[in-house]
Structures are given as C-alpha cells and as structure tokens.
Design an enzyme around this catalytic site. Structure first.
Site, PDB file in Angstrom:
ATOM      1  N   GLY A 165      20.179  -2.531 -10.721  1.00 62.00           N
ATOM      2  CA  GLY A 165      19.258  -3.664 -10.651  1.00 62.00           C
ATOM      3  C   GLY A 165      19.028  -4.200  -9.250  1.00 62.00           C
ATOM      4  O   GLY A 165      18.623  -5.350  -9.093  1.00 62.00           O
ATOM      5  N   MET A 190      15.274   4.145 -17.385  1.00 57.21           N
ATOM      6  CA  MET A 190      15.382   5.599 -17.509  1.00 57.21           C
ATOM      7  C   MET A 190      14.766   6.177 -18.782  1.00 57.21           C
ATOM      8  O   MET A 190      15.101   7.292 -19.173  1.00 57.21           O
ATOM      9  CB  MET A 190      16.857   6.011 -17.411  1.00 57.21           C
ATOM     10  N   ASN A 198       5.879   0.573 -12.262  1.00 52.55           N
ATOM     11  CA  ASN A 198       7.142   1.278 -12.061  1.00 52.55           C
ATOM     12  C   ASN A 198       7.334   1.529 -10.573  1.00 52.55           C
ATOM     13  O   ASN A 198       6.366   1.698  -9.831  1.00 52.55           O
ATOM     14  CB  ASN A 198       7.113   2.626 -12.803  1.00 52.55           C
ATOM     15  N   HIS A 229       9.127   4.279  -8.016  1.00 52.40           N
ATOM     16  CA  HIS A 229       9.661   5.644  -8.039  1.00 52.40           C
ATOM     17  C   HIS A 229      10.130   6.018  -6.632  1.00 52.40           C
ATOM     18  O   HIS A 229       9.412   5.785  -5.651  1.00 52.40           O
ATOM     19  CB  HIS A 229       8.577   6.628  -8.509  1.00 52.40           C
ATOM     20  N   GLU A 258      12.232   0.287  -0.861  1.00 56.84           N
ATOM     21  CA  GLU A 258      11.854  -0.157  -2.212  1.00 56.84           C
ATOM     22  C   GLU A 258      11.926  -1.672  -2.339  1.00 56.84           C
ATOM     23  O   GLU A 258      11.058  -2.301  -2.945  1.00 56.84           O
ATOM     24  CB  GLU A 258      12.798   0.451  -3.256  1.00 56.84           C
TER      25      GLU A 258
HETATM   26  C1  GRF Z   1      15.450   3.158  -7.734  1.00 56.02           C
HETATM   27  O1  GRF Z   1      15.675   4.095  -6.720  1.00 56.02           O
HETATM   28  C2  GRF Z   1      14.114   3.345  -8.373  1.00 56.02           C
HETATM   29  O2  GRF Z   1      13.150   3.856  -7.515  1.00 56.02           O
HETATM   30  C3  GRF Z   1      14.417   4.369  -9.447  1.00 56.02           C
HETATM   31  O3  GRF Z   1      15.702   4.028  -9.919  1.00 56.02           O
HETATM   32  C4  GRF Z   1      16.419   3.354  -8.901  1.00 56.02           C
HETATM   33  C5  GRF Z   1      16.878   2.046  -9.484  1.00 56.02           C
HETATM   34  O4  GRF Z   1      17.751   1.366  -8.630  1.00 56.02           O
HETATM   35  N1  GRF Z   1      13.374   4.356 -10.456  1.00 56.02           N
HETATM   36  P1  GRF Z   1      18.179  -0.149  -8.941  1.00 56.02           P
HETATM   37  O5  GRF Z   1      18.780  -0.171 -10.353  1.00 56.02           O
HETATM   38  O6  GRF Z   1      16.993  -1.023  -8.828  1.00 56.02           O
HETATM   39  O7  GRF Z   1      19.231  -0.458  -7.925  1.00 56.02           O
END
Ligand code: GRF
Length: 192
Positions: free
Chosen positions: A13, A93, A110, A112, A177
């Site tokens: 998260g 997931m 989403n 990615h 991200e």
């Molecule tokens: C991230 O790298 C996102 O891009 C992918 O899953 C990971 C989730 O990380 N879909 P977090 O749970 O937000 O730390």
C-alpha cells in the site's frame, strides 16, 4: 464537495500512502472513503485503519487469481451506495471486469510498474530487466477488460542502471509511482 475515492490493493500500500500524503499536502483534492483488499493480511489495510479510513475485505477465497463476478457485483453496489466517484487500483492483483466496469465507466484507474504497452502483467520491472531495456517507468491508465490495456493517462520514465537488480529497479520505479499516481488522479478528477 470533494471527490470520493475508493482504493483497492493487495499488498504493502505504498501507493495508497502516497495518495493520503497528496491529500494532506493539498496536491489532491479528494477524500479516500474506503480501502479494500482481497488479502486480509495486506499492510494497505493497516495504513488505512491507522488513518481512520474504513476498510473492507473482498471475499475471493477459493479463487486463485480471479475476482469472482458476484463479489464484483456486490462491490459495485456498495461503492455506488457510498457515492464513490473514482476507484484507484494500487497493487490490486486481480482483474477487474463486469459488472464493475459497467457501473464505473472510465472511473477506474490503475498504476502499472512499466511503460505500457511494454511489459504488461506481473513483475513488470523484472520483465524489463530480462528484456535488456535501458529505460522503463510507470504508467497510470484507465482500466478496461484487458490486462493493463486501458487508455494511458500519464507515464514517468525510469532509467535502467548498470548493476540494477529486480529489487533496486522496482524501488526506483516506486519513487516515481508515488509522484505520478496522485498527479494522474488529480488530472482524472478534472475530466470526470
Ligand atoms: C506497484 O509497483 C504498482 O505499480 C503495482 O504493484 C505495486 C504495488 O505496490 N501494480 P504498493 O502496494 O503500492 O506498495
């Protein structure tokens, strides 16, 4: 009234945390009204609970990678009732499909960890390394019925450095991200 977000995740998260942080420092004009996970032990639920955000567990037991249709229908009803405007997948997931997509058209995002359309699917950072890519990154996109195929909203580049391991590369992608996702959500809000 502030835009109402629901966040769905299966793991740590950290992206959800970056959304909380962006709300707190005024970069994102929204409220997270619920955080949901298919994994009762996911740290994302603890982050939300610590903040006082309501949490929920999605019942996907017995379904390995699937998000059962009845559960998606129940979730769509719940989120409608809560007047959720936008759903943010953050490390979730399972594939979102009907009826959720119909109830929230162009209202599911989403993040990615690659420059889509390159390297869709799991462990995209590892795919990039194995392919010998010299740069990769992250993408925020609208969710459609495919796997990481929806319309791209924003991307950020991350160089692949000599000596990178899957872990070091993923860590650098995650730094981007955490900047990109709140900015992309804010941009999506202005198009609702
Ligand atoms: C991230 O790298 C996102 O891009 C992918 O899953 C990971 C989730 O990380 N879909 P977090 O749970 O937000 O730390």
């Amino acid at each position: 009234m502030k835009t109402r977000l629901a966040v769905l995740g299966s793991g740590s998260g950290s992206n959800c945390q970056s959304i909380f942080n962006a709300i707190d420092d005024g970069r994102l004009n929204a409220d997270v009204v619920i955080v949901l996970s298919d994994n009762p032990d996911a740290f994302i639920l603890k982050r939300a609970a610590q903040r006082g955000v309501p949490v929920g567990i999605l019942n996907c037991r017995g379904f390995k990678n699937k998000f059962p249709e009845e559960e998606q229908a129940a979730l769509a009803r719940q989120l409608r009732k809560m007047q959720v405007d936008l759903i943010c997948l953050a490390g979730f997931m399972r594939l979102v499909k009907q009826p959720l997509l119909d109830v929230f058209p162009r209202r599911i995002l989403n993040i990615h960890p690659a420059l889509l359309p390159n390297f869709p699917g799991v462990e995209a950072w590892k795919q990039a390394l194995e392919a010998g890519a010299t740069q990769t990154g992250c993408t925020v996109h609208y969710v459609d019925a495919g796997m990481d195929t929806g319309e791209i909203l924003m991307q950020a580049y991350v160089p692949v450095l000599p000596g990178d391991t899957p872990e070091s590369l993923h860590a650098r992608i995650q730094v981007q991200e955490h900047i990109l996702y709140p900015a992309a959500i804010q941009s999506a809000l202005s198009r609702l």
